[in-house]
Scaffold this motif. Structure first.
Motif, short mmCIF file in Angstrom:
data_model
loop_
_atom_site.label_atom_id
_atom_site.label_comp_id
_atom_site.label_asym_id
_atom_site.label_seq_id
_atom_site.Cartn_x
_atom_site.Cartn_y
_atom_site.Cartn_z
N THR A 1 -5.87 3.38 -3.09
CA THR A 1 -6.24 2.13 -3.78
C THR A 1 -6.08 2.17 -5.29
OG1 THR A 1 -8.56 2.72 -4.13
CG2 THR A 1 -7.98 1.68 -2.01
N GLU B 1 -9.24 7.88 -1.44
CA GLU B 1 -9.46 6.51 -1.92
C GLU B 1 -8.59 6.23 -3.14
OE1 GLU B 1 -12.97 3.55 -3.61
OE2 GLU B 1 -13.37 5.70 -3.49
N MET C 1 0.83 -1.20 0.00
CA MET C 1 0.00 0.00 0.00
C MET C 1 0.87 1.25 0.00
SD MET C 1 -3.11 1.17 2.49
CE MET C 1 -4.01 -0.33 2.20
#
Length: 108
Positions: free
Chosen positions: A68, A64, A3
């Motif tokens: 992601t 977001e 991530m």
């Protein structure tokens, strides 16, 4: 770790896509340049939520998306457009002329 790397890469891509300098984004988001650099360099530090929101607002994307790669569960429209532009850059003059006529007809 994945991530962090993805966030770092998307953050770099957005800065480049917007044509901004790192110091401009840092200043606009109210972050010191050295702290901001820690988000995009090999250290891959992740900002806290409030800072991530300010960075995302500065770049005109969602948190977001930065985390992601998705916007409302699907790829960001800006990146869809960037992919189209990348494809267009591979076309020769004749194909660009045809495409220009097609686009002109669509927007009329």
């Amino acid at each position: 770790m994945l991530m962090q790397m993805a966030f770092r890469e998307r953050l770099r891509e957005e800065i480049e896509f917007k044509g901004m300098l790192v110091k401009e984004v840092a200043a606009a988001a109210g972050i010191s340049p050295s702290t901001f650099l820690s988000y995009i360099d090999a250290r891959g530090v992740l900002p806290n939520v409030e800072t991530a929101v300010r960075i995302a607002q500065t770049l005109g994307v969602s948190v977001e998306y930065l985390v992601t790669g998705l916007e409302d569960g699907r790829p960001s429209r800006l990146h869809e457009i960037q992919n189209i532009v990348d494809d267009l850059l591979t076309l020769d003059k004749e194909k660009i002329a045809v495409l220009r006529k097609m686009i002109h007809a669509l927007v009329q």
